[in-house]
Design a protein around this motif. Structure first.
Motif, PDB file in Angstrom:
ATOM      1  N   GLY A 191       0.897  -1.352  -0.143  1.00 12.11           N
ATOM      2  CA  GLY A 191      -0.150   0.041  -0.086  1.00 12.11           C
ATOM      3  C   GLY A 191       0.856   1.123   0.126  1.00 12.11           C
ATOM      4  O   GLY A 191       1.960   1.087   0.177  1.00 12.11           O
ATOM      5  N   PRO A 192       0.280   2.346  -0.468  1.00  7.96           N
ATOM      6  CA  PRO A 192       1.024   3.617  -0.678  1.00  7.96           C
ATOM      7  C   PRO A 192       1.640   4.083   0.703  1.00  7.96           C
ATOM      8  O   PRO A 192       2.812   4.208   0.996  1.00  7.96           O
ATOM      9  N   GLY A 193       0.606   4.080   1.933  1.00  2.00           N
ATOM     10  CA  GLY A 193       1.244   4.553   2.866  1.00  2.00           C
ATOM     11  C   GLY A 193       1.284   3.665   4.078  1.00  2.00           C
ATOM     12  O   GLY A 193       0.959   3.596   5.260  1.00  2.00           O
ATOM     13  N   SER A 194       1.573   2.393   3.665  1.00  4.76           N
ATOM     14  CA  SER A 194       1.648   1.417   4.800  1.00  4.76           C
ATOM     15  C   SER A 194       2.487   1.977   5.695  1.00  4.76           C
ATOM     16  O   SER A 194       3.707   2.059   5.612  1.00  4.76           O
ATOM     17  N   GLY A 195       1.769   2.116   6.837  1.00  2.00           N
ATOM     18  CA  GLY A 195       2.882   2.732   8.066  1.00  2.00           C
ATOM     19  C   GLY A 195       3.222   1.590   8.778  1.00  2.00           C
ATOM     20  O   GLY A 195       3.736   1.533   9.972  1.00  2.00           O
ATOM     21  N   ASP A 196       3.468   0.486   8.031  1.00  2.00           N
ATOM     22  CA  ASP A 196       3.964  -0.839   8.740  1.00  2.00           C
ATOM     23  C   ASP A 196       5.513  -0.475   9.286  1.00  2.00           C
ATOM     24  O   ASP A 196       5.721  -0.758  10.448  1.00  2.00           O
ATOM     25  N   VAL A 197       6.188   0.143   8.516  1.00  2.00           N
ATOM     26  CA  VAL A 197       7.539   0.394   8.777  1.00  2.00           C
ATOM     27  C   VAL A 197       8.155   1.072   7.714  1.00  2.00           C
ATOM     28  O   VAL A 197       7.613   1.428   6.596  1.00  2.00           O
ATOM     29  N   PRO A 198       9.553   1.436   7.904  1.00  2.04           N
ATOM     30  CA  PRO A 198      10.183   2.193   6.865  1.00  2.04           C
ATOM     31  C   PRO A 198      10.388   1.336   5.620  1.00  2.04           C
ATOM     32  O   PRO A 198      10.856   0.379   5.580  1.00  2.04           O
ATOM     33  N   ARG A 199       9.611   1.882   4.701  1.00  2.63           N
ATOM     34  CA  ARG A 199       9.433   1.432   3.482  1.00  2.63           C
ATOM     35  C   ARG A 199      10.710   0.383   2.869  1.00  2.63           C
ATOM     36  O   ARG A 199      10.759  -0.780   2.823  1.00  2.63           O
ATOM     37  N   ARG A 200      11.699   1.010   2.812  1.00  4.93           N
ATOM     38  CA  ARG A 200      12.909   0.274   2.651  1.00  4.93           C
ATOM     39  C   ARG A 200      14.077   0.789   2.741  1.00  4.93           C
ATOM     40  O   ARG A 200      15.175   0.591   2.957  1.00  4.93           O
ATOM     41  N   LYS A 201      13.952   2.217   3.386  1.00  5.29           N
ATOM     42  CA  LYS A 201      15.291   2.802   3.504  1.00  5.29           C
ATOM     43  C   LYS A 201      16.223   2.181   4.293  1.00  5.29           C
ATOM     44  O   LYS A 201      17.474   1.797   3.719  1.00  5.29           O
ATOM     45  N   GLU A 202      16.040   1.952   5.697  1.00  6.74           N
ATOM     46  CA  GLU A 202      16.925   1.414   6.287  1.00  6.74           C
ATOM     47  C   GLU A 202      16.738  -0.047   6.659  1.00  6.74           C
ATOM     48  O   GLU A 202      15.862  -0.122   7.627  1.00  6.74           O
ATOM     49  N   ARG A 203      17.385  -0.848   6.320  1.00  9.24           N
ATOM     50  CA  ARG A 203      16.994  -2.497   6.685  1.00  9.24           C
ATOM     51  C   ARG A 203      16.609  -2.394   8.260  1.00  9.24           C
ATOM     52  O   ARG A 203      15.501  -2.360   8.617  1.00  9.24           O
ATOM     53  N   LYS A 204      17.754  -2.700   8.866  1.00 10.01           N
ATOM     54  CA  LYS A 204      17.470  -2.732  10.243  1.00 10.01           C
ATOM     55  C   LYS A 204      18.931  -2.511  10.916  1.00 10.01           C
ATOM     56  O   LYS A 204      19.827  -3.020  10.408  1.00 10.01           O
ATOM     57  N   LYS A 205      18.843  -1.819  11.959  1.00 10.04           N
ATOM     58  CA  LYS A 205      19.749  -1.298  12.455  1.00 10.04           C
ATOM     59  C   LYS A 205      20.521  -2.389  13.269  1.00 10.04           C
ATOM     60  O   LYS A 205      19.935  -3.055  14.431  1.00 10.04           O
ATOM     61  N   ARG A 206      21.757  -2.730  13.291  1.00  9.27           N
ATOM     62  CA  ARG A 206      22.494  -3.700  14.227  1.00  9.27           C
ATOM     63  C   ARG A 206      23.008  -3.018  15.288  1.00  9.27           C
ATOM     64  O   ARG A 206      23.070  -1.656  15.273  1.00  9.27           O
ATOM     65  N   SER A 207      23.242  -3.437  16.261  1.00 14.57           N
ATOM     66  CA  SER A 207      23.781  -2.905  17.557  1.00 14.57           C
ATOM     67  C   SER A 207      25.455  -3.330  17.669  1.00 14.57           C
ATOM     68  O   SER A 207      25.807  -4.446  17.245  1.00 14.57           O
ATOM     69  N   ARG A 208      26.166  -2.864  18.429  1.00 14.60           N
ATOM     70  CA  ARG A 208      27.585  -3.143  18.734  1.00 14.60           C
ATOM     71  C   ARG A 208      27.584  -4.354  19.406  1.00 14.60           C
ATOM     72  O   ARG A 208      26.645  -4.657  20.159  1.00 14.60           O
ATOM     73  N   CYS A 209      28.731  -5.117  19.067  1.00 17.73           N
ATOM     74  CA  CYS A 209      28.708  -6.377  19.832  1.00 17.73           C
ATOM     75  C   CYS A 209      29.111  -6.156  21.159  1.00 17.73           C
ATOM     76  O   CYS A 209      28.543  -7.107  22.191  1.00 17.73           O
TER      77      CYS A 209
END
Ligand SMILES: [Zn+2]
Ligand SMILES: [Zn+2]
Length: 199
Positions: free
Chosen positions: A111-129
């Motif tokens: 959907g156009p405005g699927s507010g589910d999540v960031p369309r695709r911009k940033e996959r997923k942020k990892r965190s430091r080990c």
DNA sequence: TCCAACGTTAGC
DNA sequence: GCTAACGTTGGA
């Protein structure tokens, strides 16, 4: 806010910037500090920085448990192999390349405005080990570009940048050239010593 | 190709 | 809600 090191750093940086830059001349050596070829004595690296806690951020290394899972035990010094990341990392990116990978498809009925999540911009942020040398660092150098541009750059001190995160988990499994790029991305090649070094 | 900035995500 | 930081994009 637990410990807004930024605030401090910024404050100090701003301040110090004016005067700090004025003198200088010897402290920079801390920059090179650790990152030595052999990450054994973990005590050796922190000292130099500590010595100059001026703008250093006394962070209590609050590692985002996310990555603190339980693999670090052995990955502490195993990160040398870029493959490490894929092994433990989060399935999210392992196979489908992040949870947003599919979203790229135009056919996806998101959907156009699927507010589910960031369309695709940033996959997923990892965190430091939280286990690598940089992660163990408690203070920022306050002189690297990241520290200096923290306000706009929103980046952690180069010296504190997690080795795992340094590696850009590109779609490629493990390209030879990629590795270099990654390292170089941060101004370091391998067991290098980051900037400074002499002069 | 590298650096800097912006936007967004993640933890507290 | 705020701050910190990762990921991506654009400019030099
Ligand atoms: Zn720094
Ligand atoms: Zn790390």
């Amino acid at each position: 806010m637990p410990n807004m090191e930024t605030t401090e750093i910024i404050k100090q940086t701003k301040d110090s910037k004016s005067c700090q830059e004025t003198h200088h001349s010897h402290e920079q050596s801390q920059l090179s500090t650790s990152l030595s070829p052999l990450p054994h004595s973990s005590a050796a690296e922190v000292e130099p920085i500590l010595a100059e806690d001026r703008n250093a951020a006394p962070e209590q290394d609050s590692v985002p448990k996310t990555s603190t899972l339980s693999f670090d035990s052995s990955s502490v010094f195993s990160y040398s192999s870029e493959s490490t990341r894929s092994s433990l990392s989060f399935d999210t990116e392992s196979g489908t390349e992040a949870g947003y990978g599919e979203s790229l498809s135009p056919s996806v009925p998101l959907g156009p405005g699927s507010g589910d999540v960031p369309r695709r911009k940033e996959r997923k942020k990892r965190s430091r080990c939280g286990t690598c040398e940089p992660c163990l660092r408690k203070i920022s150098c306050g002189r690297c570009s990241c520290c200096l541009n923290r306000r706009t750059g929103h980046q952690i001190c180069k010296l504190r940048k997690c080795v795992q995160l340094r590696k850009r988990r590109s779609h490629l499994p493990a390209s030879p050239g990629a590795k270099e790029s990654e390292c170089r991305h941060f101004g370091m090649t391998d067991g290098d010593t980051l900037v400074t070094q002499d002069s």
